[in-house]
Motif scaffolding. Structure first.
Motif, PDB file in Angstrom:
ATOM      1  N   GLU A 186      78.837 -28.497 -25.282  1.00 27.29           N
ATOM      2  CA  GLU A 186      77.738 -29.207 -25.946  1.00 27.29           C
ATOM      3  C   GLU A 186      78.067 -29.453 -27.420  1.00 27.29           C
ATOM      4  N   VAL A 208      72.103 -25.656 -29.383  1.00 27.23           N
ATOM      5  CA  VAL A 208      71.165 -25.157 -28.367  1.00 27.23           C
ATOM      6  C   VAL A 208      70.445 -23.866 -28.759  1.00 27.23           C
ATOM      7  N   ILE A 227      79.596 -24.481 -20.799  1.00 25.79           N
ATOM      8  CA  ILE A 227      78.275 -24.622 -21.420  1.00 25.79           C
ATOM      9  C   ILE A 227      77.974 -23.325 -22.176  1.00 25.79           C
ATOM     10  N   ASN A 228      77.479 -23.455 -23.358  1.00 26.28           N
ATOM     11  CA  ASN A 228      77.167 -22.340 -24.271  1.00 26.28           C
ATOM     12  C   ASN A 228      78.418 -21.586 -24.705  1.00 26.28           C
ATOM     13  N   LYS A 268      70.081 -29.456 -23.361  1.00 22.44           N
ATOM     14  CA  LYS A 268      69.241 -28.270 -23.534  1.00 22.44           C
ATOM     15  C   LYS A 268      68.907 -27.629 -22.188  1.00 22.44           C
ATOM     16  N   SER A 328      71.915 -25.869 -20.843  1.00 22.34           N
ATOM     17  CA  SER A 328      72.150 -24.627 -21.584  1.00 22.34           C
ATOM     18  C   SER A 328      71.170 -23.532 -21.143  1.00 22.34           C
ATOM     19  N   SER A 349      72.236 -20.040 -19.360  1.00 21.94           N
ATOM     20  CA  SER A 349      71.890 -18.798 -20.047  1.00 21.94           C
ATOM     21  C   SER A 349      71.047 -17.885 -19.154  1.00 21.94           C
ATOM     22  N   ALA A 405      82.627 -24.569 -26.596  1.00 22.65           N
ATOM     23  CA  ALA A 405      81.286 -24.932 -26.129  1.00 22.65           C
ATOM     24  C   ALA A 405      81.230 -26.445 -25.978  1.00 22.65           C
TER      25      ALA A 405
END
Ligand code: KIV
Ligand code: ZN
Length: 516
Positions: A241, A287, A228-229, A266, A269, A273, A239
């Protein structure tokens, strides 16, 4: 439509990002969110790496009910035994075995001949098949391997029982066209390859991880690995997403789909984060804060007339909410509990009660409590697990234009002792951090300091992220408060506590090894 399995390695390859050290509770929260996102496979860690990794893989395997949980393992029996102990309680245990296949890795890292590598790969797959119904085998540094050798070893591990073959671009070196050609070569030259699933695992050193993953799909891959991210070693991994939304938006072209619940993107993410401290660039695809912002007048005019003029992805598709709900000082416990659930967090009754107290305190000072404020409070309550080392009691900082900034700090240590210190610095934050360093009686090097406001407005909560080095270990910390200095102190304490926690676990690990 071909179904593409999504293999998430945020908790293993992602956690290998410099300065990222997630604790058990943080990993569990991410795993639960990945389950909501509906990833097919969660790589929860490397069970043989440490006692902490073992525990978290085990707990995640026992928690996740939908999808498969896997763990990484070197091609040695002791790693496989440990991985089985960690994963056997899972709904669908699978093992991820790897060994390097490039000349450079075999000669310099493994110091093994190609024949020895084949022997180790085959015997470890056979050994793993005694326990695991599904064994995935990865050729580390596959993209710099000699293709005939890669085909030979892949054929042999399939024969030994591997049912997923992963072709990692470990150093992020390959181009999309070349990556596609490797998949074509294997599909043409490896017997029975149509009976197994081919997987892509790309690193982003040249910024091509997502493009390479999509190229692999075009050339027969049915599983994509990433994070993720895009977090991960060095420049990170593909990534997920971005891969998933690209497949969705361009289904006309790829004719392939994932089973992901895109509306959870979202939220996933944000969680990753915040917990890793790795903030996203505003222009990050899918994102980033600006991913759906139209700034130029011509674009705004176009979008107002017809969204599709400049908008290929609707923010709602990935769960970006345009109007977040607001709570205030008259909102009760019930409204708070409902909102917490709607935001996707699982809190015990005791945690809700503590959150309610913090919520009321904040609502006395701040008129509107937004979703972002609430999430910041939840994070403080739920994830600040390190109170057993140091906890902040109070701070006092004096600053004046022509005065030397001075801080006084009172901390409580894990045994309930009060520690009070004072120090000066060139600025308020430095005086605070110099004082905290005296309290810890350990040298702390500040590597990074970032501050952001949780929501808009002058009364917004401040969120501080720091990266520190203590005893040659890098960790990150975060702190939230209405005052920037208090948030700064909390972030520093959080980072240092994290180091002490890891050291404690390492010591316990050592004891286990000595005992054995
Ligand atoms: O990048 C890589 O090669 C890996 C393997 C362990 C799969 O992460
Ligand atoms: Zn990797």
């Amino acid at each position: 439509m071909r179904k593409i399995n999504i293999f998430d390695t945020t908790l293993r390859d992602g956690e290998q990002s410099a300065g990222v050290n997630l604790n058990l509770q943080e990993k569990l929260e991410i795993a639960r969110q990945l389950e909501r996102l509906k990833v097919d496979i969660i790589e929860a860690g490397f069970p043989a790496a440490s006692k902490g990794d073992f525990q978290s893989v085990k707990q995640i395997a026992e928690t996740i009910k939908h999808g498969s949980v896997t763990g990484l393992s070197r091609s040695v029996q002791s790693d496989i035994d440990t991985a089985w102990e960690a994963l056997k309680g899972g709904a669908e245990p699978r093992l991820h075995l790897f060994i390097a296949t490039s000349p450079i890795h075999m000669a310099h890292k493994l110091r093994m001949t190609p024949e020895q590598v084949i022997e180790a790969a085959v015997s470890s797959v056979k050994y793993a098949k005694r326990y695991f119904p599904i064994v995935q085998w990865s050729a580390e540094d596959a993209c710099r391997s000699e293709l005939p050798f890669l085909a030979e070893i892949v054929a042999k591990v399939i024969e030994a029982g591997a049912s997923v073959i992963n072709i990692p671009d470990t150093v992020g070196y390959i181009t999309p066209k070349e990556y596609g050609e490797i998949f074509d070569f294997l599909r043409k030259n490896v017997p029975n390859i149509e009976k197994i699933s081919l997987s892509a695992h790309c690193h982003d050193d040249l910024g091509m991880a997502v493009a390479n993953s999509l190229a692999a799909i075009e050339h027969g891959a049915t599983q994509i690995e990433g994070t993720i991210n895009g977090i991960g070693e060095r420049a990170g991994n593909a990534a997920l997403e971005e891969v998933a939304v690209a497949l969705y938006i361009r289904k006309d072209y790829y004719k392939a789909e994932t089973g992901l619940n895109l509306q959870e993107i979202k939220r996933t993410s944000n969680l990753v984060s915040k917990l890793t401290g790795m903030t996203l660039p505003a222009n990050k695809a899918i994102v980033g804060k600006n991913a759906f912002a139209h700034e130029s007048g011509i674009h705004q005019d176009g979008v107002l007339k017809e969204k599709t003029t400049y908008e290929i992805i609707s923010p709602e598709l990935v769960g970006v909410q345009s109007n977040s709900m607001v709570l205030g000082k008259h909102s009760g416990r019930h409204a708070l509990r409902n909102r917490v659930v709607e935001l996707g967090y699982t809190l015990s009754e005791a945690e809700i009660n503590k959150l309610f107290v913090r919520f009321k305190e904040l609502a006395d000072k701040k008129k509107d409590i937004t979703d972002d404020d609430l999430v910041a409070l939840i994070f403080e309550e739920k994830f600040d697990l390190f109170k057993e080392f140091y906890q902040l009691s109070s701070i006092q900082v004096q600053y004046g234009t022509n005065q030397i900034p001075t801080a006084v700090v009172v901390l409580m240590d894990g045994q309930g002792n009060e520690i009070q210190e004072a120090a000066t610095g060139a600025g308020s934050v430095e005086s605070l951090y110099n004082t905290l360093e005296r309290c810890f009686k350990t040298e702390v090097k500040l590597l990074d300091y970032r501050i952001e406001s949780v929501s808009g407005g002058r009364d917004a909560l401040a969120q501080v992220f720091v990266k520190v080095r203590v005893n040659e270990m890098e960790t990150s910390g975060r702190g939230t408060a209405q005052d920037v200095l208090e948030a700064s102190a909390k972030a520093y304490i959080n980072a240092v506590n994290r180091v002490f926690m890891i050291e404690k676990m390492r010591e316990e690990n050592q004891k286990v090894v000595i005992k054995n």
